[in-house]
Design a protein around this motif. Sequence first.
Motif, PDB file in Angstrom:
ATOM      1  N   ASP A 221       0.886  -1.238  -0.009  1.00  0.00           N
ATOM      2  CA  ASP A 221       0.066  -0.158   0.125  1.00  0.00           C
ATOM      3  C   ASP A 221       0.846   1.309   0.066  1.00  0.00           C
ATOM      4  OD1 ASP A 221      -2.096  -1.469   0.176  1.00  0.00           O
ATOM      5  OD2 ASP A 221      -2.152  -1.555   2.172  1.00  0.00           O
ATOM      6  N   GLY A 222       2.018   1.213   0.163  1.00  0.00           N
ATOM      7  CA  GLY A 222       2.869   2.347   0.088  1.00  0.00           C
ATOM      8  C   GLY A 222       4.412   1.893   0.286  1.00  0.00           C
ATOM      9  N   PRO A 223       5.289   2.988   0.360  1.00  0.00           N
ATOM     10  CA  PRO A 223       6.632   2.625   0.390  1.00  0.00           C
ATOM     11  C   PRO A 223       6.985   1.639   1.183  1.00  0.00           C
ATOM     12  CG  PRO A 223       6.161   4.689   1.837  1.00  0.00           C
ATOM     13  CD  PRO A 223       4.970   4.189   1.234  1.00  0.00           C
ATOM     14  N   GLU A 224       8.159   0.855   0.735  1.00  0.00           N
ATOM     15  CA  GLU A 224       9.085  -0.271   1.550  1.00  0.00           C
ATOM     16  C   GLU A 224      10.001   0.151   1.464  1.00  0.00           C
ATOM     17  OE1 GLU A 224       9.299  -5.077   2.070  1.00  0.00           O
ATOM     18  OE2 GLU A 224       8.009  -4.135   0.546  1.00  0.00           O
ATOM     19  N   VAL A 225      10.704   0.248   2.608  1.00  0.00           N
ATOM     20  CA  VAL A 225      12.266   0.710   3.014  1.00  0.00           C
ATOM     21  C   VAL A 225      13.215  -0.373   2.560  1.00  0.00           C
ATOM     22  CG1 VAL A 225      14.176   1.796   4.461  1.00  0.00           C
ATOM     23  CG2 VAL A 225      11.656   2.618   4.552  1.00  0.00           C
ATOM     24  N   PRO A 226      14.160  -0.313   1.278  1.00  0.00           N
ATOM     25  CA  PRO A 226      14.995  -1.575   1.069  1.00  0.00           C
ATOM     26  C   PRO A 226      15.918  -1.744   2.061  1.00  0.00           C
ATOM     27  CG  PRO A 226      15.734   0.756  -0.220  1.00  0.00           C
ATOM     28  CD  PRO A 226      14.457   0.723   0.707  1.00  0.00           C
ATOM     29  N   ARG A 227      16.129  -3.021   2.716  1.00  0.00           N
ATOM     30  CA  ARG A 227      16.905  -3.330   3.810  1.00  0.00           C
ATOM     31  C   ARG A 227      18.454  -3.293   3.319  1.00  0.00           C
ATOM     32  NH1 ARG A 227      18.102  -8.046   6.264  1.00  0.00           N
ATOM     33  NH2 ARG A 227      16.862  -9.607   5.076  1.00  0.00           N
ATOM     34  N   ARG A 228      18.722  -3.466   2.212  1.00  0.00           N
ATOM     35  CA  ARG A 228      20.347  -3.253   1.708  1.00  0.00           C
ATOM     36  C   ARG A 228      20.319  -2.371   0.748  1.00  0.00           C
ATOM     37  NH1 ARG A 228      20.000  -9.665   2.821  1.00  0.00           N
ATOM     38  NH2 ARG A 228      18.314  -8.868   1.965  1.00  0.00           N
ATOM     39  N   THR A 229      21.111  -1.590   0.626  1.00  0.00           N
ATOM     40  CA  THR A 229      21.487  -0.773  -0.553  1.00  0.00           C
ATOM     41  C   THR A 229      22.800  -0.565  -0.857  1.00  0.00           C
ATOM     42  OG1 THR A 229      19.279   0.330  -0.108  1.00  0.00           O
ATOM     43  CG2 THR A 229      20.948   1.757  -1.339  1.00  0.00           C
ATOM     44  N   LEU A 230      23.339  -0.521  -1.961  1.00  0.00           N
ATOM     45  CA  LEU A 230      24.755  -0.201  -2.556  1.00  0.00           C
ATOM     46  C   LEU A 230      24.591   1.146  -3.204  1.00  0.00           C
ATOM     47  CD1 LEU A 230      27.578  -0.961  -2.838  1.00  0.00           C
ATOM     48  CD2 LEU A 230      27.065  -2.421  -4.639  1.00  0.00           C
ATOM     49  N   VAL A 231      25.560   2.071  -2.840  1.00  0.00           N
ATOM     50  CA  VAL A 231      25.372   3.340  -3.577  1.00  0.00           C
ATOM     51  C   VAL A 231      26.935   3.415  -4.134  1.00  0.00           C
ATOM     52  CG1 VAL A 231      25.566   5.911  -3.465  1.00  0.00           C
ATOM     53  CG2 VAL A 231      23.973   4.365  -1.928  1.00  0.00           C
ATOM     54  N   LEU A 232      27.061   3.600  -5.474  1.00  0.00           N
ATOM     55  CA  LEU A 232      28.250   3.441  -6.444  1.00  0.00           C
ATOM     56  C   LEU A 232      28.431   4.874  -6.740  1.00  0.00           C
ATOM     57  CD1 LEU A 232      27.746   0.234  -8.332  1.00  0.00           C
ATOM     58  CD2 LEU A 232      29.343   0.502  -6.287  1.00  0.00           C
ATOM     59  N   GLY A 233      29.522   5.337  -7.194  1.00  0.00           N
ATOM     60  CA  GLY A 233      29.732   6.601  -7.742  1.00  0.00           C
ATOM     61  C   GLY A 233      31.442   6.728  -7.797  1.00  0.00           C
TER      62      GLY A 233
END
Length: 404
Positions: A222-234
């Motif tokens: 029904d709404g946003p689900e916070v991702p449990r694992r995130t990788l940020v590249l740059g």
Amino acid sequence: MELTLLGTGGPAGLPLPDCPCARCAAATGSEARAATAVLVDSTLLLDLTPGPAFAAARAGRSLSGVRQVLLTHPHDGPALEVPAGLPAPVRLPDRQELALISGHRVRALALDSPGTGYLVTGPDGERLLYLPPGAAPAGAGGGAGHGGPCDTVLMDVAGRPDALAGLREAGLVGAGTDVVAVHLGHAVPPGAELRRRLAAAGARAVPDGTTLTVGAYHGGADGPEVPRRTLVLGGARSGKSVEAERRLAAFPGVVYVATSGTRDGDPEWAARVAEHRERRPASWRTEETCDLVPLLEREGPPLLIDCLALWLTHTMDAVEAWDDTRWVRGGAAELTARVDTLLEAVRRTPRLLVAVSNEVGSGVVPATSAGRRFRDELGRLNARFGEECEHVLLTVAGVALPLR
């Protein structure tokens, strides 16, 4: 309780008259927003938007049944337009309670900035928390009491993510709370980028005129689900660390894991470390370590690991990977084993996790075998780490591009 958001924008609304900025240019259709105002069960009006009667009519509502108008902005806030027939707007003193004949109860909350917040309890016990722009409850909930998580929270998520973290810590926001971002102005990006940022904080935005039922939201589909694992590249100075920090700004007690360590006698490095520290919320705790597995295995608050490239450098030092002979005679196998152990911990971690890493391989080929080895191993680590994450982002020129 039924809420109709007559406006969801900042005090001046969006777009601003005669403003040529990119944000105003994009504020068309559902992205155009009047100043935030909320109609509760057609009987209580929180704040006033310009042309409130027309705003209500566009949403299929009437203001004829409104029996109380409450203000939240500071006394020097935006000019008021009070339509004929509406009660005179008032502001409740901090911690004062008001009982309406409709069965609603309203409690004024003390804030950490000028203005007033309101906790509204409906006739059936549903709870709505409404905060003015740039504000958070003072202390542990600003006098909201201990009634557990609210059903719906309307607040300045984009401008005060730390306020949302405080509400979570105080128990006023839980997993089933519908957090809706309001007071959206020039400081927020338009369209999909706004939705992505809010979803990472466990919040959402809705267009002007939307009607919500308090207590009907249950999270998940029904709404946003916070991702449990995130990788940020740059790449260097691409904004990857800022993006990672932003993704956890709305959560309390974050543990910032700095894999860089200290470099005695290097003032330039010290200045870099100080710049990172100054950006972090005061409630965050820093651990300088490359021993990531024990942190990932333990229960606890969210982890932000910055960054995997420095972890890999430390690990390659430990297995003597820079020496060609040592690499062939066991260093490669030992590095693989350590990476496997790290990824197994990432796969099983019970914590909310955001990790930062450098994107490599798009430029000059290193001149030495050791340099090429590091480039190759970091590329492999990034790819394998990304496989364990629900979200993978690439930051370019300060813009985060979702890859997964």
